[in-house]
Enzyme design. Structure first.
Site: not given
Lengths: 279, 340
Positions: B176, B240, B276
């Site tokens: 991430d 995300k 996400k």
């Protein structure tokens, strides 16, 4: 001519005054069966929200100093005094008694707050103890709050029974989810307005109005309710709540007498501390 | 390094999307070749976001009522999509191991509860998490590491690369990364783009790359759309919303715009990119609203942990309590789920 500005009787959850999530209301009639008002008819989801609010208020309220709780309870008495006219009006209308008798009930209710306010910082001294033991320990026992308490106050009393049920619960450091008397709910709503202006943190007392038999089973089965004051429940409901309440070992009590420290102690549990000495 | 693979003409939001050259850069498809001109030309073609429309659409979808069997399905679906996260300075090995145990068996009293989607930790806790998951039967649960100087992204490229390499070498299979929001806001799109390309290069086949846009700092929905397309063009496998460290985080309109972006990307390239949302999703109701958004915006194909994840920690307990309520008929209490 001026149009009457009537009060909307709403719920009291987490310090706010929402209508029921279900949008329902029910009719309240006076002693002569004349229509008076349409208070909110709480649903099981309102009860769930009230328990959540009570749980999140519990940490702060139970750890507040007993002296601070005492001051706040006294403040509630002051705030009720200012609204006593409104209470008298509602009691006389609902119970069908004279204004003089209603005023007496209001005075008694206000005095009950003052009485329990005095108990806040004395209960642990009176009910706690230092225990004689044979060992190098300092051993003492103190009563502590149990948590979230579901309160069903006496059905036949508009105000006094309500105050006599709520005051001991919160004086001991618990938070309360109250299901007001089904027939006489108006004073409960007015009381919540006094509570909201008396430094009582939001969520410590939550008041629902509605059909008792609809809400009681959900209170009994709720795993996050630690105790129940079942004074206002019918025999059948009392039994049902005791059976479902056994799942998480709820302390369930019914009271016939009022204004006694036993009502506080019923919702407190004893903690005993063994403190080593002489090492 | 760049191989031309074709030219496409597609429409987007009903507007003609002028022909773009696709390049294959290593193993992934790119719409732009990395120069400032190409990035700007590409992003310029994106239509603006109707903010009022996006907000009202998101609010409208949030009113859907999901009950009984659908709710049961949605709760299990949401549990399997959670990236169970702990990103605190105070994280210890013990806490990470406890979290891993919870990831495999979210409710020890009920084996029918699915495992979560992944564990998400800082890179120095990846090895602990991987080892513990493997020993307790959680081999199939991936470990994600936040990377590239998370959460601010304020570090040199070398440091960011090393951060990512550390995580990969410790066994992370999802990375991430955060984008450089300062660069994005000041118009240095090439910097943002190339950083993603470099990190993607390191991940290659070893790990999935999730690119955190930190939408709370991007200010407008137009920027969210531009950043989403920029990240996808640079090779993101997932986009995300947020780090979870600043507020607002995953608001419904932002998630809506990002879901539209992956839907449009699929229409253009035939490649499905994941989304996400992270931060601020705490209750079952919030989670189910997200699932409704996914279903109605990107489509049912995205309702899988491969393409949709929810970054959360407190959410799992609420999902478990709602699941208990559906199972027993009683309202559950927080005493019956683990404290994290």
């Amino acid at each position: 001519m001026r149009i009457d500005i009537r009060k909307t009787y709403k719920l009291y959850i987490g310090g706010a005054f929402p209508r029921s999530e279900s949008g329902r209301t029910y009719e309240v009639r006076d002693a002569k069966s004349k229509f008076i008002a349409n208070p909110a008819q709480a649903s099981r989801k309102d009860l769930r929200d009230a328990v959540t609010a009570a749980r999140s208020a519990f940490g702060g309220w139970s750890s507040a100093t007993a002296f601070n709780r005492s001051q706040i309870l006294y403040r509630i008495a002051e705030m009720m005094e200012a609204r006593s006219e409104e209470f008298v009006e509602e009691i006389a209308l609902l119970e069908g008694i004279s204004r003089v008798a209603a005023k007496k009930q209001v005075d008694q209710a206000i005095d009950a707050w003052v009485w329990y306010s005095g108990w806040c910082d004395k209960i642990s001294t009176v009910a706690g103890s230092t225990n004689p033991i044979s060992g190098p320990f300092y051993n003492f026992t103190v009563p502590e709050s149990v948590g979230v308490v579901g309160v069903f106050p006496a059905q036949k009393s508009a105000l006094l029974g309500l105050v006599q049920a709520i005051a001991p619960v919160i004086a001991g450091g618990n938070t309360a989810v109250v299901v007001a008397s089904q027939k006489f709910p108006l004073c409960a709503v007015t009381l919540s307005e006094a509570l909201a202006t008396s430094d009582l943190p939001g969520g410590v007392v939550n008041i629902l109005t509605g059909i008792t038999s609809e809400l009681a089973p959900w209170m009994g089965a709720h795993m996050d309710v630690d105790a129940i004051d079942a004074t206002g429940l019918s025999k059948e409901l009392d039994k049902e709540v005791r059976v479902s309440g056994a799942d998480n070992l709820k302390r369930i009590h019914k009271f016939s007498s009022s204004d006694t420290p036993q009502r506080m102690l019923a919702f407190m549990e004893y903690k005993t501390v063994w403190h080593p000495i002489g090492i | 390094m760049l191989t031309k693979i074709g030219t496409f003409t597609r429409t987007m939001h009903g507007n003609p999307f002028s022909p773009l050259t696709f390049f294959r850069y290593n193993s992934y498809v790119q719409l732009v070749d990395g120069t400032d001109t190409s990035i700007r030309r590409f992003l310029k073609q994106l239509p603006g976001v109707d903010q009022v429309g996006a907000e009202s659409r998101a609010a409208m979808l949030a009113t859907r009522s999901i009950k009984t069997t659908s709710k049961k399905w949605a709760i299990d679906c949401a549990i399997s999509m959670i990236d169970l996260t702990t990103l605190e300075g105070s994280d210890t090995d013990g806490k990470v191991r406890a979290l891993c145990t919870k990831a495999v068996h979210p409710d020890p009293t009920d084996p029918s509860v699915p495992s979560v989607g992944a564990i998400c930790v800082y890179n120095d806790k990846v090895a602990t998490a991987r080892k513990h998951l493997d020993t307790i039967g959680g081999k199939s649960i991936p470990v994600a590491a936040v990377s590239t100087a998370f959460p601010s992204g304020r570090a040199s490229l070398e440091v960011k690369k090393q951060d990512t390499l550390d995580a990969l070498n410790n066994g992370a299979t999802e990375i991430d990364m955060v984008i450089d929001r300062g660069a994005f806001l000041s118009g240095d799109l090439v910097k943002v783009f190339t950083e993603i390309v470099y990190i993607k290069e390191l991940c290659a086949d070893r790990a999935h790359l999730k690119v955190i846009l930190e939408t709370g700092e991007l200010v407008t929905l137009d920027n969210v759309r531009r950043a989403s397309h920029l990240a996808m063009a640079a090779g993101a496998d997932f986009i995300k919303t947020s780090t979870g460290k600043i507020s607002p985080a995953a608001t419904a309109p932002v998630v809506l715009v990002m879901l539209e972006a992956v839907r449009d990307w699929y229409a253009m390239t035939g490649i499905r990119i994941g989304v996400k949302p992270a931060g601020g999703i705490r209750t079952t109701k919030d989670a189910i609203k997200q699932l409704v958004l996914v279903r109605e915006t990107a489509g049912e194909e995205w309702l899988t942990p491969k393409l949709f994840r929810i970054g959360a920690s407190a959410l799992l307990n609420d999902l478990l309590m709602q699941r208990m309520k559906l199972r027993n008929g009683n309202y559950a209490g927080p005493n019956y789920v683990t404290l994290d």
